[in-house]
Design a protein around this motif. Structure first.
Motif, mmCIF file in Angstrom:
data_model
loop_
_atom_site.group_PDB
_atom_site.id
_atom_site.type_symbol
_atom_site.label_atom_id
_atom_site.label_comp_id
_atom_site.label_asym_id
_atom_site.label_seq_id
_atom_site.Cartn_x
_atom_site.Cartn_y
_atom_site.Cartn_z
ATOM 1 N N LYS A 302 0.838 -1.183 0.000
ATOM 2 C CA LYS A 302 0.000 0.000 0.000
ATOM 3 C C LYS A 302 0.882 1.244 0.000
ATOM 4 O O LYS A 302 1.959 1.261 0.605
ATOM 5 N N ARG A 303 0.388 2.288 -0.656
ATOM 6 C CA ARG A 303 1.089 3.562 -0.683
ATOM 7 C C ARG A 303 0.652 4.428 0.497
ATOM 8 O O ARG A 303 -0.511 4.398 0.902
ATOM 9 N N LEU A 304 1.592 5.191 1.000
ATOM 10 C CA LEU A 304 1.300 6.077 2.125
ATOM 11 C C LEU A 304 0.421 7.236 1.683
ATOM 12 O O LEU A 304 0.709 7.922 0.698
ATOM 13 N N ASN A 305 -0.666 7.450 2.415
ATOM 14 C CA ASN A 305 -1.512 8.621 2.222
ATOM 15 C C ASN A 305 -1.106 9.649 3.275
ATOM 16 O O ASN A 305 -1.169 9.384 4.473
ATOM 17 N N TYR A 306 -0.690 10.827 2.814
ATOM 18 C CA TYR A 306 -0.168 11.828 3.740
ATOM 19 C C TYR A 306 -1.161 12.165 4.847
ATOM 20 O O TYR A 306 -0.764 12.407 5.993
ATOM 21 N N ALA A 307 -2.431 12.129 4.521
ATOM 22 C CA ALA A 307 -3.460 12.466 5.516
ATOM 23 C C ALA A 307 -3.545 11.434 6.628
ATOM 24 O O ALA A 307 -4.083 11.711 7.706
ATOM 25 N N ASP A 308 -2.999 10.232 6.405
ATOM 26 C CA ASP A 308 -3.043 9.174 7.411
ATOM 27 C C ASP A 308 -1.876 9.232 8.395
ATOM 28 O O ASP A 308 -1.833 8.450 9.355
ATOM 29 N N PRO A 311 -0.558 13.422 13.233
ATOM 30 C CA PRO A 311 -0.481 14.892 13.112
ATOM 31 C C PRO A 311 0.891 15.464 13.454
ATOM 32 O O PRO A 311 1.307 16.464 12.853
ATOM 33 N N ARG A 312 1.605 14.839 14.375
ATOM 34 C CA ARG A 312 2.908 15.381 14.789
ATOM 35 C C ARG A 312 3.951 15.299 13.651
ATOM 36 O O ARG A 312 4.971 16.015 13.681
ATOM 37 N N LEU A 313 3.712 14.432 12.661
ATOM 38 C CA LEU A 313 4.676 14.270 11.566
ATOM 39 C C LEU A 313 4.343 15.139 10.356
ATOM 40 O O LEU A 313 5.162 15.291 9.460
ATOM 41 N N ARG A 314 3.142 15.688 10.331
ATOM 42 C CA ARG A 314 2.737 16.487 9.177
ATOM 43 C C ARG A 314 3.365 17.883 9.229
ATOM 44 O O ARG A 314 3.287 18.565 10.242
ATOM 45 N N THR A 315 3.948 18.280 8.127
ATOM 46 C CA THR A 315 4.514 19.631 8.026
ATOM 47 C C THR A 315 3.745 20.475 7.016
ATOM 48 O O THR A 315 4.034 21.644 6.829
ATOM 49 N N HIS A 316 2.762 19.849 6.342
ATOM 50 C CA HIS A 316 1.921 20.558 5.373
ATOM 51 C C HIS A 316 0.471 20.531 5.848
ATOM 52 O O HIS A 316 -0.010 19.516 6.342
ATOM 53 N N LYS A 317 -0.228 21.637 5.662
ATOM 54 C CA LYS A 317 -1.632 21.714 6.074
ATOM 55 C C LYS A 317 -2.570 21.157 5.008
ATOM 56 O O LYS A 317 -3.708 20.810 5.297
ATOM 57 N N ASN A 318 -2.083 21.076 3.780
ATOM 58 C CA ASN A 318 -2.925 20.593 2.683
ATOM 59 C C ASN A 318 -3.116 19.082 2.795
ATOM 60 O O ASN A 318 -2.186 18.306 2.581
ATOM 61 N N LEU A 319 -4.331 18.674 3.124
ATOM 62 C CA LEU A 319 -4.641 17.251 3.264
ATOM 63 C C LEU A 319 -5.620 16.799 2.180
ATOM 64 O O LEU A 319 -6.290 15.761 2.323
ATOM 65 N N GLU A 320 -5.674 17.561 1.092
ATOM 66 C CA GLU A 320 -6.598 17.222 0.010
ATOM 67 C C GLU A 320 -5.892 16.976 -1.321
ATOM 68 O O GLU A 320 -6.439 16.292 -2.187
ATOM 69 N N ASP A 324 0.212 11.733 -2.091
ATOM 70 C CA ASP A 324 1.194 10.667 -2.302
ATOM 71 C C ASP A 324 2.617 11.235 -2.370
ATOM 72 O O ASP A 324 3.494 10.691 -3.024
ATOM 73 N N ARG A 325 2.828 12.364 -1.686
ATOM 74 C CA ARG A 325 4.118 13.047 -1.789
ATOM 75 C C ARG A 325 5.274 12.240 -1.208
ATOM 76 O O ARG A 325 6.436 12.538 -1.480
#
Length: 430
Positions: A302-308, A311-320, A324-325
């Motif tokens: 499975k590919r990682l979905n950034y929205a999954d 929260p502590r690891l996210r550096t981007h607010k765009n979750l839409e 697949d970055r």
């Protein structure tokens, strides 16, 4: 007979490399990026020394035993090809013509057989247009094809190859491509374009590109048929002979003998020196994300979905968008996803599949995915090398195109063509 060619917007020389492998003689490579120009010059010396059976000098350079200037000194003063470091524009084109004419004279040739190349593709890319509400319709790069046409009109080659991204077909709601077709028709050429995929040419990468082939009106040519190459090789066949690295490390020793794929595709030979197997550093946050992405792919496919991500690891607010970055290169697949120049900015989209190494691809690994052989050296910084690789035409793909062009020029009766289109205005084959 030996046929010659000019390469415009040459980049690192992937398209040119394919034509040289099929016996074509380069007249000139025209490129504005200074790092790519040095790469082209270094490759020019490689081919010269190989022809003269003095290739050991080239490997001395790769090993750091001689300088670049010492390597370039191996070229004769009246060299029979030239690398021109200029942006193609109305202001520079006469100077470029003069340099090409001088080189043609050195080759004792008056004609050019083939013109190859493709204007910078960012202006036509789907991603680029998505970020530009005006569809980049006013981007000056959209009109560089007109400079390409000036070379056609001056040198009148029998055949030309124009490479670009699929987005060129729909840019400006199709108006741009219609304009290109019209100006080429007015210049005396019949054309056809088709979207080809590098994976069908033995390249272990999904890479869709528009390949437009044109020929002088009156010649009984057509668009050659390209039959997909079937194989059972995996991306791991590109990677497993390279020594493992941590982020920020490099190594110049192969860890195993070359795989069958590397030998068959001529990506590695027994004489090769490993260079540019060098990786970038990553921060702890990215390394933790890489770990999650690698485990998800290797265990569940499975590919990682950034929205999954937590929260502590996210550096981007765009979750839409662009979820697949962070993407792992699948070692157990028959092809990688498309290599693009963004790899120069970060390696998140090209994560090495090893859960032990946990890093993005090295320069050499990226080059192999693009089917560049290990003896191909990219000049400039690591970032410059990644940019050149990401923008390149895969040499294996280029070699197959060159083979068909050669058969066109030789009027090979065995060459099969795509079916003619009933509507002469509809020049795109799907």
């Amino acid at each position: 007979m030996t046929y010659n060619f000019i390469d415009l917007f040459a980049g690192a020389g992937g398209l040119s490399e394919g034509f040289i492998r099929r016996g074509f003689t380069p007249v000139a490579h025209v490129e504005m990026d200074p790092n790519a120009v040095l790469t082209l010059k270094t490759r020019m010396v490689y081919h010269h020394l190989k022809k003269k059976k003095k290739i050991t000098h080239y490997f001395k350079y790769l090993k750091g035993e001689i300088t670049r200037d010492e390597l370039y000194a191996k070229l004769p003063q009246d060299k029979d090809e030239v690398v021109i470091n200029k942006e193609i524009s109305d202001q520079s084109i006469d100077e470029i013509f003069a340099e090409i004419d001088k080189t043609l004279n050195n080759q004792e040739r008056q004609t050019v057989d083939v013109l190859i190349g493709g204007p910078p593709c960012q202006a036509y890319s789907l991603v680029g247009r998505a970020r530009d509400p005006y569809g980049k319709e006013n981007d000056p790069r959209n009109y560089l094809y007109r400079q390409y046409v000036k070379f056609l009109e001056k040198y009148q080659p029998n055949v030309f190859v124009f490479e670009n991204v699929p987005g060129i077909l729909n840019a400006g709601k199709g108006i741009l491509f219609n304009d290109i077709a019209k100006i080429l028709d007015e210049s005396g050429y019949k054309i056809k374009a088709k979207i080809l995929n590098a994976v069908d040419f033995g390249v272990l990468q999904q890479r869709r590109r528009v390949i437009l082939i044109g020929w002088k009106k009156g010649l009984q040519y057509g668009y050659p048929k390209f039959k997909p190459i079937e194989h059972n090789y995996l991306v791991n066949d590109l990677l497993k002979d390279l020594p493992p690295l941590n982020p920020g490390e490099s190594d110049d020793r192969y860890s195993t003998d070359p795989t069958e794929y590397l030998l068959k595709s001529k990506l590695r030979s027994k004489d090769d020196v490993l260079t540019q197997h060098i990786t970038r550093m990553h921060n702890n946050n990215d390394l933790e994300i890489y770990k999650i992405a690698i485990e998800l792919w290797n265990k569940e496919k499975k590919r990682l979905n950034y929205a999954d991500l937590p929260p502590r690891l996210r550096t981007h607010k765009n979750l839409e968008a662009f979820l697949d970055r962070f993407k792992v290169v699948g070692a157990d697949l028959q092809h990688s996803h498309t290599m693009v120049a963004h790899i120069a900015k970060d390696g998140h989209y090209y994560i090495h599949p090893s859960d032990i190494q946990r890093r993005s691809l090295s320069v050499r690994e990226a080059a192999r995915i693009q089917s560049f052989p290990d003896n191909y050296f990219f000049e400039g910084s690591r970032t410059a090398a990644f940019t050149q690789i990401g923008n390149a035409v895969p040499p294996l793909m280029a070699e197959n195109i060159a083979e068909k062009v050669l058969k066109l020029l030789e009027n090979d009766v065995s060459l099969e063509f795509e079916e003619e289109l009933e509507d002469t205005q509809q020049q795109v084959l799907f």
